[in-house]
Design an enzyme around this catalytic site. Structure first.
Site, PDB file in Angstrom:
ATOM      1  N   GLY A  98       0.832  -1.193   0.000  1.00 52.72           N
ATOM      2  CA  GLY A  98       0.000   0.000   0.000  1.00 52.72           C
ATOM      3  C   GLY A  98       0.867   1.243   0.000  1.00 52.72           C
ATOM      4  O   GLY A  98       2.011   1.217   0.468  1.00 52.72           O
ATOM      5  N   GLY A 147       0.069  -5.038   0.541  1.00 51.74           N
ATOM      6  CA  GLY A 147      -1.101  -4.845  -0.310  1.00 51.74           C
ATOM      7  C   GLY A 147      -1.054  -5.631  -1.599  1.00 51.74           C
ATOM      8  O   GLY A 147      -2.094  -6.029  -2.131  1.00 51.74           O
ATOM      9  N   GLU A 170       4.665  -5.947   7.753  1.00 50.17           N
ATOM     10  CA  GLU A 170       3.886  -4.968   8.508  1.00 50.17           C
ATOM     11  C   GLU A 170       4.355  -4.758   9.944  1.00 50.17           C
ATOM     12  O   GLU A 170       4.268  -3.650  10.480  1.00 50.17           O
ATOM     13  CB  GLU A 170       2.404  -5.372   8.513  1.00 50.17           C
ATOM     14  CG  GLU A 170       1.699  -5.188   7.194  1.00 50.17           C
ATOM     15  CD  GLU A 170       1.999  -6.297   6.196  1.00 50.17           C
ATOM     16  OE1 GLU A 170       1.613  -6.151   5.029  1.00 50.17           O
ATOM     17  OE2 GLU A 170       2.625  -7.300   6.587  1.00 50.17           O
ATOM     18  N   ASP A 178      -1.824  -7.559   7.586  1.00 49.07           N
ATOM     19  CA  ASP A 178      -3.228  -7.340   7.224  1.00 49.07           C
ATOM     20  C   ASP A 178      -3.562  -7.958   5.872  1.00 49.07           C
ATOM     21  O   ASP A 178      -3.020  -8.989   5.517  1.00 49.07           O
ATOM     22  CB  ASP A 178      -3.571  -5.852   7.278  1.00 49.07           C
ATOM     23  CG  ASP A 178      -2.780  -5.023   6.272  1.00 49.07           C
ATOM     24  OD1 ASP A 178      -1.738  -5.504   5.768  1.00 49.07           O
ATOM     25  OD2 ASP A 178      -3.203  -3.881   5.982  1.00 49.07           O
TER      26      ASP A 178
END
Length: 306
Positions: A98, A147, A170, A178
């Protein structure tokens, strides 16, 4: 995809309709220049989605999410689309994660983008895993982290190459793994998923396949040919697509006889990371005292203290 057929589908179908009306409106009202960040094409029997931010390693931003999600509904309804292919532009990355920098800068400017980004990103991940009824092929060539994992791992087919680089990093920024990491990581062999989650360990090339992240491995020089053969299929079934991928996988030669990078450590990883708490895992690593154990301990402490 703003055809009457598409609009009718959004209002009448239950699979995507409510969320599509939200994200589809946002997508259609965004600036046209945003569309170059993700290319949505129909080629042969497939809908091809290309993440098109090569200078930023195809990092995923909110605009890209808001273009991809509504497009899924169009592809699902289109009678001439039999599979969905997603890939990254530039050759260096499928998707490096991300766009955290954009989220951070927006936060400093008191713009509440973070909540929208993560909510809509997770909705997109969920759609890939739960709602898509047509085969989904992710070409995870190059860097695939965070992501980018969410955009690929929940689909039926994930094709790695010798240049693939996988990680869930992360914890190093104070976040949890996530994009559905809580679902797919525990389902890897033994305690491998917990190890990858807590250490952010990077898997490269054929190891991405050996770990179970990828379903197939193809030499990168054959990736273009593979895509052409997939696009040339006539009304293919999931089995037809699998046959093509299996054939390319069987012919791949790079690192064919290479052992999994963590093979010699898996027994210990399974023992260390089977504990019920992180504190116990840390204690297990300390008690072992081997160079590999201490290396993971150092990585984990760095993540916790950063």
């Amino acid at each position: 995809p703003e055809t009457a057929e598409y609009t009718s589908f959004l209002s009448a179908h239950g699979t995507f309709s409510r969320i599509d009306r939200i994200l589809g409106h946002k997508s259609r009202t965004s600036k046209h220049t945003d569309a170059v960040e993700v290319l949505l094409e129909r080629k042969g029997c497939a809908g091809v989605i290309t993440l098109n931010r090569p200078k930023f390693l195809n990092a995923l931003n909110l605009s890209m999410i808001r273009h991809i999600y509504p497009h899924f509904s169009f592809l699902e309804q289109d009678p001439e689309t039999f599979l969905i292919i997603i890939k990254g532009a530039g050759g260096k990355a499928f998707c490096a994660g991300g766009d955290i920098r954009a989220i951070s800068e927006a936060g400093k400017a008191n713009q509440k983008i973070a909540q929208d980004f993560f909510r809509e990103e997770y909705m997109l991940n969920n759609a890939i895993g739960m709602f898509l009824r047509k085969p989904y092929v992710a070409l995870i060539h190059g860097i695939t982290m965070g992501g980018g994992v969410g955009l690929s791992v929940h689909g039926q087919f994930r094709v790695a190459t010798e240049k693939s680089l996988f990680a869930m990093p992360e914890t190093a920024i104070g976040l949890f793994p996530d994009v559905g990491g809580g679902y797919f990581l525990p389902r890897l062999q033994g305690e491998l998923g917990y190890f990858l989650a807590l250490t952010g360990f990077r898997l490269k090339g054929r190891d991405v396949y050996a770990a179970g992240i990828a379903t197939h491995f193809v030499d990168s020089e054959k990736l273009g040919m593979l895509e052409e053969d997939l696009l040339a299929l006539k009304s293919p079934s999931k089995e037809n697509i699998a046959d093509v991928l299996d054939a390319y996988h069987a012919k791949s030669k790079i690192d064919q006889d290479k052992s999994f990078i963590l093979e010699e450590h898996m027994d210990k990883i399974n023992s260390w990371f089977s504990a019920n708490t992180v504190e116990q895992i840390v204690e297990n690593l300390q008690q072992d005292g081997s160079s590999f154990a201490l290396e993971q301990l150092k990585v984990m402490y760095g993540s916790f203290l950063s």
